[in-house]
Design an enzyme around this catalytic site. Structure first.
Site: not given
Ligand code: PLP
Length: 359
Positions: A31, A128, A250, A298
C-alpha cells in the site's frame, strides 16, 4: 536522488519467508505506493521473489496493481467502502470485509453474481478497522451470514507487536484464537512485520509484511535483521563561511558560536525530510558526518561542514542522507517519528533510481 535496491527488497522477502512457521505463507503489503518506494517496480520484484498475495489499502491501488500482476491475489484492506462489490469482482480483487454491513453487501452480490472470495478482518484490540467483538459474536451465532462466498482469510492486526513484552500481544493472540474457534474454518493471519518476530504462535497461515521488506527494523531496540533498501543523496547547492554570532536559517534558530562553514543542500520538507528533524541528524560527505543545523526549509537543509575537506564540499557534489550506516530508523529517531513515516514521505519529488530487479 532516491536509490531503491530491488534485490534487497527481494532478499528481505525471502529472509522473512524462511523465518515463518512451516506452512505459513508470506504476503507482501504494498500500500501507499509500496511505502513510498514505487509499487510499479517493487510489486513485480516481490512477485519474482515468490509473493503471491498482496495487500493494498485502496481500490485505486488495487486496480493499479492488477495491471502489473494479472494473476496475484490482491486484497484491499480498507474494505468494501472503497467501491461497489462489482468494482472489486470485475478485477478479481478481494475486499477485506470490516463490518457486518460489508459482509451483507458482499453476500448479496455473491448471491446474484456467484461467490467471489473475500477476507474478514476481526478487531481484537485496535478499535480501528474490523468487526467489533460484538459483531464477531453475531457472526459466530449466525454463520449463514457468511454463506454463498468463500472466506480466503480471517485476519486481525496487532497493536503492540514492536514491543515483545507488551501484554496486548498475548491478549490479542488469545482473542483471535477464541474468535477463530467460533467462526467457520478459514485460513488465518495475525502478524505483520514485527509480529513475525514474536514467534511461531503468531504466524497462523499467513503473515502480511510491509515495513520489514523495505528495510525498517521490525525489532526496534535490537539489531536490524533486514537489509537496507534505500539510499538517499542530495546535491550541495552552495557553501559559505559564517562568522561567530551569525545565525542560520528560519527563525535564526541556529546561532554560530565559532567560525563555521555551512553547506546548503537541495532537500527539504517538500521532499519528505521532515521539519521535526531540525537541528538533528547528519548528512555524510565522503563518510564524514556533517550535522544538520537550523530549521528544515521547504526545499533546503543546512549542514555544518566545518573541518571537511573543501574538495569534497563543492556545489554539485552529492551528500549522503540515508545509507547502510544511517538508515530510515535513524532518520526516524532524528525526526521523532517511525521509519514508516520517513519512507512514505520520501520520494514524491526525488528522482527514483532502481538498482537490481533483474532476478
Ligand atoms: C492490516 C495490516 N496488515 C499488515 C500491515 C503491514 O504492517 P507492517 O508494515 O508493519 O509489516 C499493515 C500496515 O499498516 C496493516 O494495516
Amino acid at each position: 536522488m532516491l536509490e531503491i535496491d530491488l534485490d534487497a527488497i527481494a532478499d528481505n522477502f525471502k529472509k522473512l519467508a524462511e523465518r515463518v512457521a512451516p506452512g505459513a505463507r508470506t504476503a507482501a503489503v504494498v500500500k501507499a505506493d509500496a511505502y513510498g518506494l514505487g509499487m510499479a517496480k517493487v510489486a513485480p520484484a516481490l512477485a519474482r521473489a515468490g509473493a503471491k498475495t498482496f495487500f493494498v489499502a485502496t481500490l485505486d491501488e488495487a486496480l493499479a496493481l492488477r495491471e502489473l500482476l494479472p494473476r496475484a491475489q490482491i486484497a484491499v484492506l480498507n474494505g468494501l467502502v472503497m467501491g461497489a462489490p462489482a468494482d472489486f469482482a470485475k478485477a478479481a480483487l478481494v475486499p477485506v470485509l470490516n463490518d457486518l454491513g460489508q459482509v451483507a453487501s458482499w453476500q448479496g452480490y455473491a448471491a446474484r453474481r456467484g461467490g467471489a472470495p473475500a477476507m474478514l478482518h476481526l478487531d481484537t484490540g485496535m478499535a480501528r478497522l474490523g468487526l467489533s467483538p460484538r459483531e464477531t459474536a453475531k457472526l459466530a451465532a449466525e454463520p449463514s451470514l457468511l454463506s454463498g462466498f468463500s472466506l480466503a482469510l480471517i485476519l486481525s492486526h496487532l497493536a503492540c507487536a514492536a514491543e515483545p513484552a507488551h501484554p496486548m500481544n498475548e491478549a490479542q493472540l488469545e482473542a483471535f484464537r477464541a474468535a477463530l474457534k467460533r467462526l467457520p474454518h478459514a485460513p488465518a493471519s495475525l502478524a505483520a512485520s514485527s509480529g513475525v518476530f514474536l514467534g511461531g504462535d503468531f504466524h497462523f497461515d499467513m503473515v502480511r509484511i510491509g515495513a520489514a521488506l523495505y528495510g525498517v527494523n521490525p525489532t526496534p531496540g535490537r539489531p536490524n535483521p533486514m537489509s537496507q533498501v534505500v539510499r538517499l543523496k542530495a546535491k550541495i547547492l552552495q557553501v559559505r563561511d559564517v562568522d561567530r554570532g551569525e545565525s542560520v536559517g528560519y527563525g535564526a534558530a541556529h546561532r554560530i558560536d565559532r567560525p563555521a562553514r555551512i553547506a546548503t543542500i537541495a532537500m527539504g520538507y517538500a521532499d519528505g525530510w521532515l521539519r521535526s528533524s531540525a537541528h538533528r541528524g547528519a548528512a555524510r560527505i565522503a563518510g564524514k558526518p556533517a550535522p544538520v543545523v537550523g530549521q528544515i526549509s521547504m526545499d533546503l537543509v543546512t549542514i555544518d561542514v566545518t573541518g571537511h575537506d573543501p574538495a569534497t564540499v563543492r556545489p554539485g557534489n552529492y551528500v549522503d542522507l540515508l545509507d547502510e550506516r544511517y538508515g530510515v530508523d535513524d532518520a526516524a529517531l532524528a525526526a521523532q517519528t517511525i521509519g514508516y513515516e520517513i519512507l512514505t514521505s520520501l520520494g514524491h519529488r526525488f528522482s527514483r533510481v532502481y538498482r537490481g530487479g533483474a532476478r
